[in-house]
Motif scaffolding. Structure first.
Motif, PDB file in Angstrom:
ATOM      1  N   ALA A  22       0.838  -1.192   0.000  1.00  0.00           N
ATOM      2  CA  ALA A  22       0.000   0.000   0.000  1.00  0.00           C
ATOM      3  C   ALA A  22       0.878   1.249   0.000  1.00  0.00           C
ATOM      4  O   ALA A  22       2.045   1.216   0.405  1.00  0.00           O
ATOM      5  CB  ALA A  22      -0.925   0.006   1.209  1.00  0.00           C
ATOM      6  N   TRP A  23       0.299   2.362  -0.443  1.00  0.00           N
ATOM      7  CA  TRP A  23       1.050   3.616  -0.555  1.00  0.00           C
ATOM      8  C   TRP A  23       0.105   4.804  -0.460  1.00  0.00           C
ATOM      9  O   TRP A  23      -1.119   4.668  -0.639  1.00  0.00           O
ATOM     10  CB  TRP A  23       1.810   3.686  -1.884  1.00  0.00           C
ATOM     11  N   ALA A  24       0.693   5.971  -0.196  1.00  0.00           N
ATOM     12  CA  ALA A  24      -0.063   7.224  -0.205  1.00  0.00           C
ATOM     13  C   ALA A  24       0.894   8.371  -0.456  1.00  0.00           C
ATOM     14  O   ALA A  24       2.087   8.311  -0.110  1.00  0.00           O
ATOM     15  CB  ALA A  24      -0.806   7.439   1.104  1.00  0.00           C
ATOM     16  N   ILE A  25       0.398   9.420  -1.081  1.00  0.00           N
ATOM     17  CA  ILE A  25       1.151  10.663  -1.267  1.00  0.00           C
ATOM     18  C   ILE A  25       0.245  11.832  -0.899  1.00  0.00           C
ATOM     19  O   ILE A  25      -0.977  11.755  -1.022  1.00  0.00           O
ATOM     20  CB  ILE A  25       1.669  10.833  -2.714  1.00  0.00           C
ATOM     21  N   GLY A  26       0.870  12.899  -0.444  1.00  0.00           N
ATOM     22  CA  GLY A  26       0.121  14.111  -0.126  1.00  0.00           C
ATOM     23  C   GLY A  26       0.957  15.335  -0.435  1.00  0.00           C
ATOM     24  O   GLY A  26       2.174  15.336  -0.223  1.00  0.00           O
ATOM     25  N   ALA A  27       0.310  16.370  -0.947  1.00  0.00           N
ATOM     26  CA  ALA A  27       1.025  17.600  -1.294  1.00  0.00           C
ATOM     27  C   ALA A  27       0.130  18.794  -1.017  1.00  0.00           C
ATOM     28  O   ALA A  27      -1.040  18.815  -1.420  1.00  0.00           O
ATOM     29  CB  ALA A  27       1.450  17.587  -2.752  1.00  0.00           C
ATOM     30  N   ARG A  28       0.677  19.763  -0.316  1.00  0.00           N
ATOM     31  CA  ARG A  28       0.034  21.066  -0.155  1.00  0.00           C
ATOM     32  C   ARG A  28       1.024  22.126  -0.610  1.00  0.00           C
ATOM     33  O   ARG A  28       2.187  22.133  -0.177  1.00  0.00           O
ATOM     34  CB  ARG A  28      -0.362  21.316   1.301  1.00  0.00           C
ATOM     35  N   SER A  29       0.580  23.034  -1.460  1.00  0.00           N
ATOM     36  CA  SER A  29       1.451  24.090  -1.947  1.00  0.00           C
ATOM     37  C   SER A  29       0.632  25.348  -2.160  1.00  0.00           C
ATOM     38  O   SER A  29      -0.605  25.304  -2.207  1.00  0.00           O
ATOM     39  CB  SER A  29       2.126  23.675  -3.269  1.00  0.00           C
ATOM     40  N   GLY A  30       1.328  26.467  -2.285  1.00  0.00           N
ATOM     41  CA  GLY A  30       0.605  27.717  -2.492  1.00  0.00           C
ATOM     42  C   GLY A  30       1.533  28.880  -2.733  1.00  0.00           C
ATOM     43  O   GLY A  30       2.768  28.766  -2.603  1.00  0.00           O
ATOM     44  N   ALA A  55      -7.933   6.679   2.211  1.00  0.00           N
ATOM     45  CA  ALA A  55      -7.759   5.322   1.681  1.00  0.00           C
ATOM     46  C   ALA A  55      -8.510   5.241   0.357  1.00  0.00           C
ATOM     47  O   ALA A  55      -9.600   5.805   0.223  1.00  0.00           O
ATOM     48  CB  ALA A  55      -8.285   4.276   2.661  1.00  0.00           C
ATOM     49  N   ASN A  56      -7.902   4.555  -0.636  1.00  0.00           N
ATOM     50  CA  ASN A  56      -8.507   4.402  -1.966  1.00  0.00           C
ATOM     51  C   ASN A  56      -9.015   5.747  -2.481  1.00  0.00           C
ATOM     52  O   ASN A  56     -10.210   5.915  -2.768  1.00  0.00           O
ATOM     53  CB  ASN A  56      -9.645   3.385  -1.931  1.00  0.00           C
ATOM     54  N   LEU A  57      -8.107   6.680  -2.627  1.00  0.00           N
ATOM     55  CA  LEU A  57      -8.497   8.078  -2.841  1.00  0.00           C
ATOM     56  C   LEU A  57      -7.588   8.763  -3.852  1.00  0.00           C
ATOM     57  O   LEU A  57      -6.376   8.534  -3.872  1.00  0.00           O
ATOM     58  CB  LEU A  57      -8.406   8.827  -1.503  1.00  0.00           C
ATOM     59  N   VAL A  58      -8.188   9.610  -4.692  1.00  0.00           N
ATOM     60  CA  VAL A  58      -7.481  10.641  -5.440  1.00  0.00           C
ATOM     61  C   VAL A  58      -8.237  11.939  -5.177  1.00  0.00           C
ATOM     62  O   VAL A  58      -9.458  12.000  -5.383  1.00  0.00           O
ATOM     63  CB  VAL A  58      -7.427  10.340  -6.947  1.00  0.00           C
ATOM     64  N   HIS A  59      -7.539  12.956  -4.713  1.00  0.00           N
ATOM     65  CA  HIS A  59      -8.173  14.171  -4.183  1.00  0.00           C
ATOM     66  C   HIS A  59      -7.414  15.390  -4.699  1.00  0.00           C
ATOM     67  O   HIS A  59      -6.197  15.487  -4.526  1.00  0.00           O
ATOM     68  CB  HIS A  59      -8.136  14.106  -2.652  1.00  0.00           C
ATOM     69  N   VAL A  60      -8.134  16.318  -5.332  1.00  0.00           N
ATOM     70  CA  VAL A  60      -7.541  17.553  -5.859  1.00  0.00           C
ATOM     71  C   VAL A  60      -8.355  18.724  -5.326  1.00  0.00           C
ATOM     72  O   VAL A  60      -9.581  18.779  -5.527  1.00  0.00           O
ATOM     73  CB  VAL A  60      -7.528  17.575  -7.399  1.00  0.00           C
ATOM     74  N   LEU A  81      -3.068  24.755  -3.544  1.00  0.00           N
ATOM     75  CA  LEU A  81      -3.443  23.536  -4.243  1.00  0.00           C
ATOM     76  C   LEU A  81      -3.036  22.351  -3.389  1.00  0.00           C
ATOM     77  O   LEU A  81      -1.881  22.229  -2.987  1.00  0.00           O
ATOM     78  CB  LEU A  81      -2.765  23.443  -5.610  1.00  0.00           C
ATOM     79  N   GLN A  82      -3.992  21.480  -3.107  1.00  0.00           N
ATOM     80  CA  GLN A  82      -3.747  20.264  -2.350  1.00  0.00           C
ATOM     81  C   GLN A  82      -4.055  19.064  -3.234  1.00  0.00           C
ATOM     82  O   GLN A  82      -5.105  19.000  -3.877  1.00  0.00           O
ATOM     83  CB  GLN A  82      -4.631  20.233  -1.101  1.00  0.00           C
ATOM     84  N   VAL A  83      -3.130  18.117  -3.279  1.00  0.00           N
ATOM     85  CA  VAL A  83      -3.306  16.894  -4.059  1.00  0.00           C
ATOM     86  C   VAL A  83      -2.951  15.709  -3.164  1.00  0.00           C
ATOM     87  O   VAL A  83      -1.871  15.695  -2.553  1.00  0.00           O
ATOM     88  CB  VAL A  83      -2.421  16.889  -5.322  1.00  0.00           C
ATOM     89  N   ASP A  84      -3.837  14.752  -3.086  1.00  0.00           N
ATOM     90  CA  ASP A  84      -3.620  13.565  -2.259  1.00  0.00           C
ATOM     91  C   ASP A  84      -4.041  12.322  -3.033  1.00  0.00           C
ATOM     92  O   ASP A  84      -4.958  12.379  -3.864  1.00  0.00           O
ATOM     93  CB  ASP A  84      -4.440  13.641  -0.974  1.00  0.00           C
ATOM     94  N   ALA A  85      -3.384  11.219  -2.745  1.00  0.00           N
ATOM     95  CA  ALA A  85      -3.755   9.935  -3.337  1.00  0.00           C
ATOM     96  C   ALA A  85      -3.361   8.826  -2.367  1.00  0.00           C
ATOM     97  O   ALA A  85      -2.336   8.923  -1.686  1.00  0.00           O
ATOM     98  CB  ALA A  85      -3.087   9.720  -4.691  1.00  0.00           C
ATOM     99  N   ALA A  86      -4.181   7.782  -2.318  1.00  0.00           N
ATOM    100  CA  ALA A  86      -3.893   6.628  -1.467  1.00  0.00           C
ATOM    101  C   ALA A  86      -4.412   5.382  -2.160  1.00  0.00           C
ATOM    102  O   ALA A  86      -5.470   5.404  -2.806  1.00  0.00           O
ATOM    103  CB  ALA A  86      -4.536   6.783  -0.091  1.00  0.00           C
TER     104      ALA A  86
END
Length: 469
Positions: free
Chosen positions: A305-313, A365-370, A327-332
């Motif tokens: 399993a894996w996940a990434i998260g990013a917050r930038s501005g 979990a089980n996510l793609v988020h923008v 801009l926030q981008v997340d995936a799990a």
């Protein structure tokens, strides 16, 4: 005394807590100043009140009780936290499974005693009473009646050009933005750990080792919380604050819990975890990037399993209201092939309750988020954030998850990767040095997979007052 009564009684003293600017000359830059109320109350150092000139507030005799006439670092400090939040959520879990809407109060009261025998030792004890009046469905994160929140001893010693810090006992701990390891401040009951913590700081470097048994919460009796060896979490971490314009951290940890249940696996869970994060600021830009990988087993199945998260501005510092475009981008990962020998569902470990929203519509979990956002500051003490977010499932074979990692019944394996979108409005106001307020509203437009499972759109409203003394 209820949390509401305590909050408003002390709020009356707000003008005394936050002294207005009377035009007098500012103190010299090297003069000691009063500490601010910290997120972690044990990190406050009230030894500056050894100087009688700084005892300017009406209750300073409780903030600094000297234990020695010669050592200003020998003292006792007493404190209080009160948080009151009204919440209304018309669609918990999107209303799937006949979940009804609910409106209720979250009431959290904490008192603490911070004993400093000298400049190296610290004994910290915090009690709490946490309740959820009018809430129809109570969970372990909603109530914790009269129990021990924290009780630990800490030791700090300088030698060999570095600083050694040790803590042992019941304590709170968190990393970075608290995506995966947090004190869980969003829900009513924060997360504590019966833990041993050690770190060594030398210049720009810091090395941490920790091992813990996460505290489990019960509400049947006073002082009935517990931890056990069947649930453990620990690891080692290294940090540097001097890598280009930012800071880098890398840590390995191990998560162990017996008798767990996933949609496609059950049994004892053991995960080896590697996490890396890089965060910084440069010329108006800010960023926070983090990635986590997990390997191990749940029952007779391997975990990948894996996940990434990013917050930038970017903040327009010279403009009126200092607008920030974010801009926030997340995936799990999710479980791509149920029934095989591998579990791909990411375990978010100990996430906070406000990384996405307080509405609880989004689990990590089980996510793609923008999520693009705009934040403005009409006043130095007031920030307002408006955001629009889009969500998908990483794989349609797995379920849609709500906070923290609860699958929505009837969504696993159903067609449609787009799970919906939400609009979020949040305002934070620092009323005084001790009192703050926040309002958050979320509307979630449910996608077709949720509607096919019997769910619908959701609306959340939270109104919060928080006081620290």
């Amino acid at each position: 005394v209820s949390g509401v009564a305590a909050l408003w009684a002390l709020a009356i003293l707000g003008p005394a807590f936050a002294r207005a600017d009377d035009g007098s000359a500012a103190p010299a830059s090297d003069a000691p100043t009063r500490p601010k109320i910290a997120f972690n109350r044990w990190q406050e150092d009230w030894s500056v009140l050894a100087d009688p000139k700084l005892r300017t507030e009406p209750l300073d005799f409780l903030k600094y009780v000297p234990l020695s006439s010669t050592d200003p670092h020998s003292y006792l400090s007493l404190g209080l936290n009160v948080r009151e939040r009204f919440e209304s959520n018309d669609a918990p879990a999107f209303g799937v499974g006949d979940r009804k809407g609910d409106s209720y109060l979250l009431d959290r009261v904490q008192i603490h005693a911070d004993l400093r025998p000298d400049s190296e030792w610290q004994l910290f004890v915090q009690l709490e009473d946490v309740r959820a009046p009018w809430k129809d469905v109570l969970t372990p994160v909603d109530e914790n009646r009269v129990d021990l929140r924290q009780a630990f001893a800490a030791y700090v010693h300088e030698f060999a050009d570095g600083v050694l810090k040790l803590r042992f006992g019941r304590q709170e701990m968190a990393f970075d933005l608290q995506r995966f390891v947090s004190v869980r401040d969003g829900p009513n009951v924060r997360q504590a750990y019966d833990a041993l913590w050690a770190d060594w700081e030398l210049g720009m470097w810091r090395v941490i080792g920790f091992w813990s048994r996460p505290v489990q919460y019960r509400t049947e009796h006073a002082f009935d919380d517990f931890s056990r060896w069947k649930f453990q979490y620990g690891g080692a971490r290294i940090e540097t604050r001097d890598l280009g314009p930012g800071e880098l951290s890398v840590y390995y940890s191990h998560f162990k819990q017996d008798d767990v249940q996933y949609l496609d696996a059950a049994g004892n869970e053991s995960r080896d975890i590697l996490d890396a994060r890089y965060a910084g600021t440069l010329a108006g830009f800010d960023w926070d990037l983090e990635g986590m990988g997990q390997l191990g087993r749940v029952g007779d199945k391997d975990v990948h399993a894996w996940a990434i998260g990013a917050r930038s501005g970017y903040t327009f510092g010279d403009e009126v209201w200092r607008p920030r475009l974010g801009l926030q981008v997340d995936a799990a990962s999710g479980d791509t092939r149920p029934g095989n020998g591998t579990l791909g569902t990411f375990n978010p470990l100990f996430p906070n309750g406000y990384y996405f929203t307080l509405g609880g519509f989004t689990g990590y979990a089980n996510l793609v988020h923008v999520k693009p956002s705009l934040t403005v500051r009409p006043l130095p003490t007031l920030s307002v954030m408006l955001a629009l977010a889009l969500q998908w499932r990483e794989t349609v074979a797995d379920a849609i998850y709500v906070q923290p990692d609860v699958p929505v019944a009837g969504t696993a394996g159903r067609p449609g990767s787009f799970t919906g979108m939400y609009e979020q409005l949040r305002a934070d106001w620092l009323i005084s040095a001790n009192l703050s307020a926040a309002v958050e509203a979320v509307h979630f437009d449910a996608g077709q997979p949720i509607r096919r499972a019997g769910g619908h759109d959701g609306d959340y409203l939270g109104i919060e007052l928080k006081l620290g003394f």
